[in-house]
Design a protein around this motif. Structure first.
Motif, PDB file in Angstrom:
ATOM      1  N   UNK A  39      21.262  27.161  43.700  1.00 16.84           N
ATOM      2  CA  UNK A  39      20.858  27.041  45.095  1.00 16.84           C
ATOM      3  C   UNK A  39      19.794  28.092  45.395  1.00 16.84           C
ATOM      4  N   UNK A  40      19.023  27.874  46.434  1.00 19.72           N
ATOM      5  CA  UNK A  40      17.948  28.788  46.797  1.00 19.72           C
ATOM      6  C   UNK A  40      18.170  29.411  48.169  1.00 19.72           C
ATOM      7  N   UNK A 136      31.583  27.105  39.446  1.00 20.44           N
ATOM      8  CA  UNK A 136      31.164  27.322  40.826  1.00 20.44           C
ATOM      9  C   UNK A 136      29.644  27.293  40.961  1.00 20.44           C
ATOM     10  N   UNK A 137      28.960  26.600  40.062  1.00 26.19           N
ATOM     11  CA  UNK A 137      27.505  26.649  40.024  1.00 26.19           C
ATOM     12  C   UNK A 137      26.797  25.708  40.974  1.00 26.19           C
ATOM     13  N   UNK A 138      27.419  24.598  41.342  1.00 28.76           N
ATOM     14  CA  UNK A 138      26.783  23.653  42.261  1.00 28.76           C
ATOM     15  C   UNK A 138      27.766  23.268  43.348  1.00 28.76           C
ATOM     16  N   UNK A 139      27.229  22.784  44.456  1.00 31.79           N
ATOM     17  CA  UNK A 139      28.067  22.423  45.594  1.00 31.79           C
ATOM     18  C   UNK A 139      29.076  21.346  45.216  1.00 31.79           C
ATOM     19  N   UNK A 140      30.323  21.580  45.562  1.00 29.10           N
ATOM     20  CA  UNK A 140      31.356  20.575  45.398  1.00 29.10           C
ATOM     21  C   UNK A 140      32.045  20.547  44.048  1.00 29.10           C
ATOM     22  N   UNK A 141      31.505  21.222  43.021  1.00 20.96           N
ATOM     23  CA  UNK A 141      32.106  21.114  41.691  1.00 20.96           C
ATOM     24  C   UNK A 141      33.506  21.716  41.654  1.00 20.96           C
ATOM     25  N   UNK A 142      33.647  22.959  42.093  1.00 17.79           N
ATOM     26  CA  UNK A 142      34.973  23.580  42.121  1.00 17.79           C
ATOM     27  C   UNK A 142      35.913  22.795  43.020  1.00 17.79           C
ATOM     28  N   UNK A 143      35.420  22.346  44.159  1.00 16.39           N
ATOM     29  CA  UNK A 143      36.255  21.629  45.123  1.00 16.39           C
ATOM     30  C   UNK A 143      36.744  20.293  44.560  1.00 16.39           C
ATOM     31  N   UNK A 144      35.823  19.409  44.170  1.00 10.26           N
ATOM     32  CA  UNK A 144      36.199  18.070  43.716  1.00 10.26           C
ATOM     33  C   UNK A 144      37.012  18.107  42.422  1.00 10.26           C
ATOM     34  N   UNK A 182      32.261  23.843  51.509  1.00  8.82           N
ATOM     35  CA  UNK A 182      31.496  23.914  50.261  1.00  8.82           C
ATOM     36  C   UNK A 182      30.891  22.581  49.849  1.00  8.82           C
ATOM     37  N   UNK A 183      31.640  21.491  49.994  1.00 10.10           N
ATOM     38  CA  UNK A 183      31.183  20.186  49.515  1.00 10.10           C
ATOM     39  C   UNK A 183      30.289  19.530  50.554  1.00 10.10           C
ATOM     40  N   UNK A 184      29.077  20.047  50.680  1.00  6.45           N
ATOM     41  CA  UNK A 184      28.084  19.534  51.616  1.00  6.45           C
ATOM     42  C   UNK A 184      26.703  19.801  51.028  1.00  6.45           C
ATOM     43  N   UNK A 185      25.665  19.069  51.446  1.00  5.10           N
ATOM     44  CA  UNK A 185      24.336  19.264  50.861  1.00  5.10           C
ATOM     45  C   UNK A 185      23.874  20.717  50.870  1.00  5.10           C
ATOM     46  N   UNK A 186      24.168  21.439  51.951  1.00  8.67           N
ATOM     47  CA  UNK A 186      23.887  22.872  51.986  1.00  8.67           C
ATOM     48  C   UNK A 186      25.214  23.592  52.216  1.00  8.67           C
ATOM     49  N   UNK A 187      25.781  24.150  51.154  1.00 12.08           N
ATOM     50  CA  UNK A 187      27.105  24.764  51.222  1.00 12.08           C
ATOM     51  C   UNK A 187      27.106  25.948  52.162  1.00 12.08           C
ATOM     52  N   UNK A 257      21.146  18.338  37.637  1.00 16.55           N
ATOM     53  CA  UNK A 257      20.587  18.702  38.935  1.00 16.55           C
ATOM     54  C   UNK A 257      19.168  19.219  38.784  1.00 16.55           C
ATOM     55  N   UNK A 258      18.942  20.084  37.809  1.00 16.55           N
ATOM     56  CA  UNK A 258      17.674  20.786  37.680  1.00 16.55           C
ATOM     57  C   UNK A 258      16.571  19.903  37.094  1.00 16.55           C
ATOM     58  N   UNK A 259      16.915  19.104  36.071  1.00 10.18           N
ATOM     59  CA  UNK A 259      15.914  18.294  35.375  1.00 10.18           C
ATOM     60  C   UNK A 259      15.817  16.891  35.976  1.00 10.18           C
ATOM     61  N   UNK A 260      16.949  16.237  36.132  1.00 10.61           N
ATOM     62  CA  UNK A 260      16.937  14.869  36.654  1.00 10.61           C
ATOM     63  C   UNK A 260      16.829  14.810  38.167  1.00 10.61           C
ATOM     64  N   UNK A 261      17.142  15.920  38.833  1.00 13.24           N
ATOM     65  CA  UNK A 261      17.054  15.936  40.289  1.00 13.24           C
ATOM     66  C   UNK A 261      18.195  15.231  40.984  1.00 13.24           C
ATOM     67  N   UNK A 262      19.323  15.079  40.301  1.00 13.96           N
ATOM     68  CA  UNK A 262      20.475  14.443  40.923  1.00 13.96           C
ATOM     69  C   UNK A 262      21.030  15.362  42.014  1.00 13.96           C
ATOM     70  N   UNK A 263      21.600  14.811  43.075  1.00 15.04           N
ATOM     71  CA  UNK A 263      22.189  15.645  44.129  1.00 15.04           C
ATOM     72  C   UNK A 263      23.434  16.371  43.633  1.00 15.04           C
ATOM     73  N   UNK A 264      23.643  17.575  44.133  1.00 16.65           N
ATOM     74  CA  UNK A 264      24.801  18.375  43.732  1.00 16.65           C
ATOM     75  C   UNK A 264      26.108  17.597  43.887  1.00 16.65           C
ATOM     76  N   UNK A 265      26.294  17.026  45.045  1.00 16.35           N
ATOM     77  CA  UNK A 265      27.565  16.352  45.325  1.00 16.35           C
ATOM     78  C   UNK A 265      27.751  15.116  44.445  1.00 16.35           C
ATOM     79  N   UNK A 266      26.662  14.456  44.083  1.00 14.55           N
ATOM     80  CA  UNK A 266      26.755  13.298  43.197  1.00 14.55           C
ATOM     81  C   UNK A 266      27.232  13.690  41.810  1.00 14.55           C
TER      82      UNK A 266
END
Length: 331
Positions: A39-40, A136-144, A182-187, A257-266
């Protein structure tokens, strides 16, 4: 615990998380951008997952049978929260993790095994905790992912082993509360080391308990998706001749996420759904003959490994295309 107690716990956790967000923003307790950050945003709150420890404590504080587990979890939560505050040297964290896993082995009576078996299990447990921490690197991973894993452990505990403890449902409530922030486009916050390490230790306890009671090693596959990502990424980094103890962004989920540009939550939902399917297969196979269990384990590991390799090859092609498009043309 009664429904009233679960309701009061939910209210307490929601209030505690809200207060944590308010205080963290006031005192600038934000996530630090590191080599593995995906995240930035510089105003994302740290350590929101400390409520996992509080939920576990609420479930077991009256249970004399989980003393060693509680001591280990407390040691991990304290040292991890301290690390979130001040970035402790790795040696302190490793000592706490070894102590906690050792207490877990005492809790499960596994120290009576041959010493070399105990050492292997101890090292595997410490490795599993550190791998879970990277989730815990991307939104929603730890949660889901944790909702699926802890939910599965709760189901197996009741339906397969016939016990009804409060630990897993209490932790599920904490995970649901954490998911909201946490599980939102901008955590709004991340779990932090205190959250990911604590829930990882709870999952480790649940898996060891399932193995001990079911006399089957299949419950190890309850974390197969992320386990395959972690282990195969280590091999990939060794292939690249990188230092595997340094922070990185080469986990497959990070690359998607970084190369393919997939959304974090996806990506997080994909990992959770695949793991849910594997868990259902494991539950069905746990009471089958050993040969069937071996075939199931081999099939799951083989499919995940093949999928990982194919995804890596596709990511490599995508990276080459991006580099090719960025090259200046000759006039």
């Amino acid at each position: 615990m009664s429904l009233t107690e679960y309701f009061l716990l939910t209210i307490g956790l929601v209030t505690t998380e809200w207060l944590h967000l308010r205080l963290a923003r006031r005192y600038a307790f934000f996530e630090k951008l590191t080599e593995r950050s995906m995240h930035q945003h510089t105003t994302t709150v740290r350590a929101g997952g400390f409520i996992f420890y509080l939920a576990a404590l609420a479930a077991i504080w009256r249970d004399d049978n989980l003393v060693y587990f509680c001591l280990g979890l407390t040691a991990l939560a304290l040292i991890s929260f301290w690390d979130d505050l001040a970035d402790l040297p790795k040696r302190y964290r490793i000592v706490a993790q070894v102590l906690a896993v050792g207490l877990l082995l005492v809790q499960e009576g596994l120290l009576v095994s041959p010493w070399y078996v105990a050492i292997v299990v101890l090292l595997a447990g410490v490795g599993a905790l550190n791998a879970y921490n990277f989730m815990d690197g991307i939104n929603g991973m730890t949660a889901f992912y944790s909702l699926v894993t802890v939910g599965t452990l709760w189901f197996v505990e009741g339906a397969v082993m016939g016990t009804t403890a409060a630990l897993f449902p209490c932790v599920l409530i904490a995970l649901a509360v954490f998911s909201y922030v946490n599980a939102r486009p901008r955590a709004m916050c991340f779990a932090g080391d205190v959250g990911s390490i604590s829930v990882g230790f709870i999952v480790l306890y649940g898996i060891v308990e399932c193995i001990s009671r079911s006399h089957s090693w299949l419950p190890v596959l309850f974390t197969a998706v992320y386990g395959a990502d972690s282990l195969l990424t280590i091999l990939y980094r060794l292939y690249l001749r990188q230092n595997i103890v340094q922070a990185h962004r080469l986990h497959l989920y990070q690359e998607l996420v970084n190369v393919r540009g997939w959304p974090h939550l996806g990506v997080s939902a994909l990992y959770a759904v695949v793991q849910l399917g594997i868990n259902g297969l494991v539950i069905v196979a746990m009471n089958k003959p050993p040969m069937v269990q071996m075939l199931v384990a081999g099939g799951v590991i083989g499919c995940l490994s093949t999928g990982y390799v194919l995804a890596r090859l596709q990511l490599k092609k995508d990276t080459k295309k991006r580099v090719g498009f960025s090259k200046p043309t000759r006039l």
